[in-house]
Design a protein around this motif. Structure first.
Motif, PDB file in Angstrom:
ATOM      1  N   PHE A  23       0.841  -1.140   0.003  1.00 52.35           N
ATOM      2  CA  PHE A  23       0.068  -0.084   0.125  1.00 52.35           C
ATOM      3  C   PHE A  23       0.817   1.346   0.090  1.00 52.35           C
ATOM      4  N   GLU A  24       0.445   2.309  -0.658  1.00 49.58           N
ATOM      5  CA  GLU A  24       1.195   3.607  -0.741  1.00 49.58           C
ATOM      6  C   GLU A  24       0.762   4.579   0.230  1.00 49.58           C
ATOM      7  N   TYR A  25       1.302   5.149   1.135  1.00 53.02           N
ATOM      8  CA  TYR A  25       0.938   6.200   1.828  1.00 53.02           C
ATOM      9  C   TYR A  25       0.575   7.595   1.067  1.00 53.02           C
ATOM     10  N   VAL A  48      -4.360   8.238   5.002  1.00 54.30           N
ATOM     11  CA  VAL A  48      -4.921   7.735   3.760  1.00 54.30           C
ATOM     12  C   VAL A  48      -3.916   6.845   3.110  1.00 54.30           C
ATOM     13  N   TYR A  49      -4.273   5.867   2.472  1.00 55.02           N
ATOM     14  CA  TYR A  49      -3.250   5.087   1.748  1.00 55.02           C
ATOM     15  C   TYR A  49      -4.083   4.759   0.517  1.00 55.02           C
ATOM     16  N   PHE A  50      -3.280   4.201  -0.563  1.00 47.34           N
ATOM     17  CA  PHE A  50      -3.780   3.656  -1.808  1.00 47.34           C
ATOM     18  C   PHE A  50      -3.416   2.172  -2.376  1.00 47.34           C
ATOM     19  N   ASN A  51      -4.383   1.698  -2.635  1.00 46.26           N
ATOM     20  CA  ASN A  51      -4.081   0.135  -3.032  1.00 46.26           C
ATOM     21  C   ASN A  51      -3.815  -0.106  -4.521  1.00 46.26           C
ATOM     22  N   PRO A  52      -2.500  -0.215  -4.843  1.00 46.09           N
ATOM     23  CA  PRO A  52      -2.124  -0.131  -6.253  1.00 46.09           C
ATOM     24  C   PRO A  52      -2.469  -1.589  -7.028  1.00 46.09           C
ATOM     25  N   ASN A  53      -3.066  -2.475  -6.260  1.00 42.91           N
ATOM     26  CA  ASN A  53      -3.177  -3.864  -6.651  1.00 42.91           C
ATOM     27  C   ASN A  53      -4.291  -3.942  -7.666  1.00 42.91           C
ATOM     28  N   ASN A  54      -4.543  -4.900  -8.482  1.00 41.47           N
ATOM     29  CA  ASN A  54      -5.761  -4.988  -9.476  1.00 41.47           C
ATOM     30  C   ASN A  54      -6.732  -6.227  -8.667  1.00 41.47           C
ATOM     31  N   LYS A  86      -9.992  -2.681  -4.928  1.00 40.42           N
ATOM     32  CA  LYS A  86      -8.744  -2.606  -6.023  1.00 40.42           C
ATOM     33  C   LYS A  86      -8.566  -1.184  -6.390  1.00 40.42           C
ATOM     34  N   LYS A  87      -7.301  -0.903  -6.628  1.00 37.96           N
ATOM     35  CA  LYS A  87      -6.893   0.555  -7.386  1.00 37.96           C
ATOM     36  C   LYS A  87      -7.601   1.669  -6.700  1.00 37.96           C
TER      37      LYS A  87
END
Length: 148
Positions: A23-25, A48-54, A86-87
């Motif tokens: 996960f991206e901060y 807040v994070y981002f899930n870059p996975n599909n 996802k994403k």
């Protein structure tokens, strides 16, 4: 042979899966001091994070130690299950108790610098379909902080 066919199919499915990305901060929002004391204080914020996975996953448990400028600040534990699409961005509500003695070690440093080193080390349980694995994580980064 009938027993081995499903196992082989399952192994091929797992082998073809791409390794999940971390996960991206992204941001810290709604920082608030809930209680202030000489020994301990309580703070809350939204991370807040981002899930870059599909693919989406379930986040079940987080247990980590937080350090500022290499000084132990406190322990953070989140013991609730969250579904992460996802994403997409997602928010982790965070609340932790802070050892004020260790925070005071950083006060002098905070007065003379605009950036502080924040380190987080711990584990989290992530999974899908009721199967969870414990994943260690470590984060280190400089963040702007001003008391004025």
């Amino acid at each position: 042979m009938k027993i081995f066919a499903p196992i082989l199919l399952l192994l091929l499915a797992f082998a073809s899966c791409k390794k999940p990305q971390s996960f991206e901060y992204r941001d810290l929002r709604n920082f608030k001091i809930d209680s202030l004391g000489f020994q301990n204080s309580s703070i809350s914020m939204d991370l807040v994070y981002f899930n870059p996975n599909n693919f989406g996953v379930d986040l079940k448990h987080i247990d980590c130690d937080v350090y500022v400028e290499h000084n132990y600040l406190g322990k953070y534990i989140l013991d609730t299950t969250m579904h992460i699409a996802k994403k997409s961005e997602f928010v982790v509500p965070s609340k932790m108790n802070v050892n004020m003695k260790n925070l005071f070690k950083n006060t002098l440093t905070s007065l003379f610098t605009k950036e502080l080193l924040l380190e987080v080390k711990g584990t989290t349980k992530v999974g899908k379909g009721g199967i969870y694995i414990t994943v260690p994580f470590s984060y280190s980064g400089r963040h702007e902080f001003s008391i004025f």
